[in-house]
Design a protein around this motif. Structure first.
Motif, PDB file in Angstrom:
ATOM      1  N   ARG A 105      53.406  45.152  46.783  1.00  0.00           N
ATOM      2  CA  ARG A 105      52.547  44.147  47.412  1.00  0.00           C
ATOM      3  C   ARG A 105      51.075  44.577  47.373  1.00  0.00           C
ATOM      4  O   ARG A 105      50.333  44.409  48.341  1.00  0.00           O
ATOM      5  CB  ARG A 105      52.982  43.857  48.846  1.00  0.00           C
ATOM      6  CG  ARG A 105      54.394  43.316  48.977  1.00  0.00           C
ATOM      7  CD  ARG A 105      54.520  41.924  48.363  1.00  0.00           C
ATOM      8  NE  ARG A 105      55.809  41.308  48.661  1.00  0.00           N
ATOM      9  CZ  ARG A 105      56.879  41.377  47.881  1.00  0.00           C
ATOM     10  NH1 ARG A 105      56.817  42.060  46.746  1.00  0.00           N
ATOM     11  NH2 ARG A 105      57.995  40.778  48.204  1.00  0.00           N
ATOM     12  N   CYS A 106      50.664  45.135  46.256  1.00  0.00           N
ATOM     13  CA  CYS A 106      49.275  45.571  46.111  1.00  0.00           C
ATOM     14  C   CYS A 106      48.372  44.373  45.844  1.00  0.00           C
ATOM     15  O   CYS A 106      48.678  43.526  44.988  1.00  0.00           O
ATOM     16  CB  CYS A 106      49.126  46.522  44.921  1.00  0.00           C
ATOM     17  SG  CYS A 106      49.933  48.119  45.135  1.00  0.00           S
ATOM     18  N   PRO A 107      47.236  44.285  46.538  1.00  0.00           N
ATOM     19  CA  PRO A 107      46.216  43.319  46.119  1.00  0.00           C
ATOM     20  C   PRO A 107      45.818  43.607  44.678  1.00  0.00           C
ATOM     21  O   PRO A 107      45.908  44.747  44.213  1.00  0.00           O
ATOM     22  CB  PRO A 107      45.058  43.577  47.084  1.00  0.00           C
ATOM     23  CG  PRO A 107      45.663  44.326  48.229  1.00  0.00           C
ATOM     24  CD  PRO A 107      46.802  45.116  47.672  1.00  0.00           C
ATOM     25  N   VAL A 108      45.362  42.575  43.985  1.00  0.00           N
ATOM     26  CA  VAL A 108      45.118  42.747  42.561  1.00  0.00           C
ATOM     27  C   VAL A 108      43.910  41.931  42.123  1.00  0.00           C
ATOM     28  O   VAL A 108      43.679  40.821  42.609  1.00  0.00           O
ATOM     29  CB  VAL A 108      46.378  42.359  41.741  1.00  0.00           C
ATOM     30  CG1 VAL A 108      46.768  40.917  41.959  1.00  0.00           C
ATOM     31  CG2 VAL A 108      46.205  42.660  40.266  1.00  0.00           C
ATOM     32  N   VAL A 109      43.118  42.520  41.219  1.00  0.00           N
ATOM     33  CA  VAL A 109      42.018  41.805  40.581  1.00  0.00           C
ATOM     34  C   VAL A 109      42.580  41.050  39.387  1.00  0.00           C
ATOM     35  O   VAL A 109      43.320  41.619  38.574  1.00  0.00           O
ATOM     36  CB  VAL A 109      40.915  42.785  40.125  1.00  0.00           C
ATOM     37  CG1 VAL A 109      39.838  42.050  39.317  1.00  0.00           C
ATOM     38  CG2 VAL A 109      40.300  43.480  41.330  1.00  0.00           C
ATOM     39  N   GLY A 110      42.237  39.771  39.287  1.00  0.00           N
ATOM     40  CA  GLY A 110      42.734  38.928  38.210  1.00  0.00           C
ATOM     41  C   GLY A 110      41.615  38.498  37.275  1.00  0.00           C
ATOM     42  O   GLY A 110      40.661  37.832  37.697  1.00  0.00           O
ATOM     43  N   LEU A 111      41.714  38.894  36.020  1.00  0.00           N
ATOM     44  CA  LEU A 111      40.691  38.566  35.027  1.00  0.00           C
ATOM     45  C   LEU A 111      40.992  37.240  34.340  1.00  0.00           C
ATOM     46  O   LEU A 111      42.135  36.977  33.959  1.00  0.00           O
ATOM     47  CB  LEU A 111      40.608  39.670  33.970  1.00  0.00           C
ATOM     48  CG  LEU A 111      40.419  41.100  34.465  1.00  0.00           C
ATOM     49  CD1 LEU A 111      40.328  42.047  33.272  1.00  0.00           C
ATOM     50  CD2 LEU A 111      39.201  41.224  35.350  1.00  0.00           C
ATOM     51  N   CYS A 112      39.952  36.454  34.144  1.00  0.00           N
ATOM     52  CA  CYS A 112      40.124  35.128  33.543  1.00  0.00           C
ATOM     53  C   CYS A 112      40.117  35.197  32.021  1.00  0.00           C
ATOM     54  O   CYS A 112      39.231  34.659  31.348  1.00  0.00           O
ATOM     55  CB  CYS A 112      39.036  34.186  34.035  1.00  0.00           C
ATOM     56  SG  CYS A 112      39.171  33.764  35.777  1.00  0.00           S
TER      57      CYS A 112
ATOM     58  N   ASN B 275      43.535  47.162  39.417  1.00  0.00           N
ATOM     59  CA  ASN B 275      42.502  46.631  38.538  1.00  0.00           C
ATOM     60  C   ASN B 275      42.963  46.834  37.094  1.00  0.00           C
ATOM     61  O   ASN B 275      42.799  47.929  36.557  1.00  0.00           O
ATOM     62  CB  ASN B 275      41.182  47.348  38.799  1.00  0.00           C
ATOM     63  CG  ASN B 275      40.001  46.721  38.103  1.00  0.00           C
ATOM     64  OD1 ASN B 275      40.124  45.674  37.488  1.00  0.00           O
ATOM     65  ND2 ASN B 275      38.833  47.371  38.183  1.00  0.00           N
ATOM     66  N   SER B 276      43.637  45.857  36.536  1.00  0.00           N
ATOM     67  CA  SER B 276      43.662  44.454  36.908  1.00  0.00           C
ATOM     68  C   SER B 276      44.832  43.788  36.176  1.00  0.00           C
ATOM     69  O   SER B 276      45.469  44.378  35.301  1.00  0.00           O
ATOM     70  CB  SER B 276      42.350  43.783  36.492  1.00  0.00           C
ATOM     71  OG  SER B 276      42.133  44.027  35.103  1.00  0.00           O
ATOM     72  N   ILE B 277      45.069  42.517  36.558  1.00  0.00           N
ATOM     73  CA  ILE B 277      45.976  41.660  35.813  1.00  0.00           C
ATOM     74  C   ILE B 277      45.133  40.625  35.071  1.00  0.00           C
ATOM     75  O   ILE B 277      43.974  40.399  35.414  1.00  0.00           O
ATOM     76  CB  ILE B 277      46.990  40.967  36.754  1.00  0.00           C
ATOM     77  CG1 ILE B 277      48.129  40.316  35.952  1.00  0.00           C
ATOM     78  CG2 ILE B 277      46.304  39.939  37.649  1.00  0.00           C
ATOM     79  CD1 ILE B 277      49.259  39.797  36.837  1.00  0.00           C
TER      80      ILE B 277
END
Length: 270
Positions: free
Chosen positions: A120-127, A100-102
């Motif tokens: 290979r971590c899942p990632v939250v992507g901020l807009c 948390n986060s890219i």
């Protein structure tokens, strides 16, 4: 709906004080309270004013891992703390942590993409991008599209990118919730990703925030949001979530809803 517990965050006064005092019992109880309330991911953020964020985050992860193997979400604006936190979460077992986060900011891309490639971590992507947060849903969608291309090129399946449309306060901009929901709708229609958000931001500066938060969660659920970053200890919010899960067909034979009813949780008052 994936519930991401938001409460282990050093910017919160009590949590910050517990981090500074190395009050492990407080943090352990906070972790367990969230897991028991239904959190399937625990955000961990060691950002305390005047603290050493790397040391504080590593301590938090060690303490939380001592009582639960629930998936962690490593949350830091510091490149050093983020990298150290991901390594610590992996070393301490349990599921691969979320990041948390890219965002579309180049400085953040430079930090997070190598971690995604390596772990290979899942990632939250901020807009948001280098120019800030786009004012329109279409502008935020463009950032999300760029993030999809970046993480998939780094080897991450697109469904492991959790797009956050960004939720701003309606007290400052009466169209803020509409733009967030419009972004969510476009992302759900056009991109092979999952979605989440810190929805409580919507009510900042207004009275009876809990009512606004619960209502907004229900509205976003109708659009199809996949997860929420929330205080799962809020019993009224959780009653709303259980109703949402039953109505969205995510609760087999409404078993979870009925269990909460028998426990008196659906009429709970905080």
């Amino acid at each position: 709906m994936l519930l991401m517990g938001e409460s282990i965050n050093g910017t919160r006064r009590q949590v910050g004080e517990a981090i500074q005092a190395r009050d492990a019992d407080f943090i352990k109880q906070l972790a367990l309270d969230q897991v028991n309330a239904g959190a399937r991911v625990l955000d961990v953020n060691g950002g305390v004013a005047g603290g050493n964020e790397v040391d504080d985050l590593l301590w938090l992860i060690e303490v939380v891992r001592g009582v639960t193997d629930t998936q962690l979400m490593v949350d830091s604006a510091s490149p050093e703390a983020l990298a150290a936190g991901v390594e610590a979460a992996l070393a301490n077992g349990g599921a691969t942590p979320l990041i948390n986060s890219i965002s579309g900011e180049q400085s953040r891309i430079d930090v997070v993409i190598p971690l995604v490639e390596q772990h290979r971590c899942p990632v939250v992507g901020l807009c948001l991008g280098d120019e800030g947060i786009p004012s329109t849903a279409e502008g935020r969608l463009a950032v999300a599209e760029r993030l999809v291309n970046l993480v998939t090129a780094a080897g991450l399946p697109s469904e492991d990118l959790w797009i956050d449309p960004l939720v701003l306060a309606i007290s400052a901009d009466t169209q803020a919730a509409l733009v967030s929901m419009g972004t969510l709708k476009l992302v759900k229609e056009r991109l092979p990703v999952r979605t989440t958000a810190g929805l409580s931001n919507v009510s900042f500066g207004l009275p009876n925030r809990a009512l606004l938060n619960r209502t907004f969660v229900a509205m976003c659920a109708g659009i199809g949001i996949d997860g929420i970053i929330v205080d799962v200890r809020d019993k009224q919010m959780m009653a709303t979530v259980r109703a949402i899960e039953a109505l969205r067909g995510e609760d087999a034979y409404c078993g979870g809803y009925l269990k909460c009813h028998r426990q008196g949780l659906l009429e709970a008052r905080d």
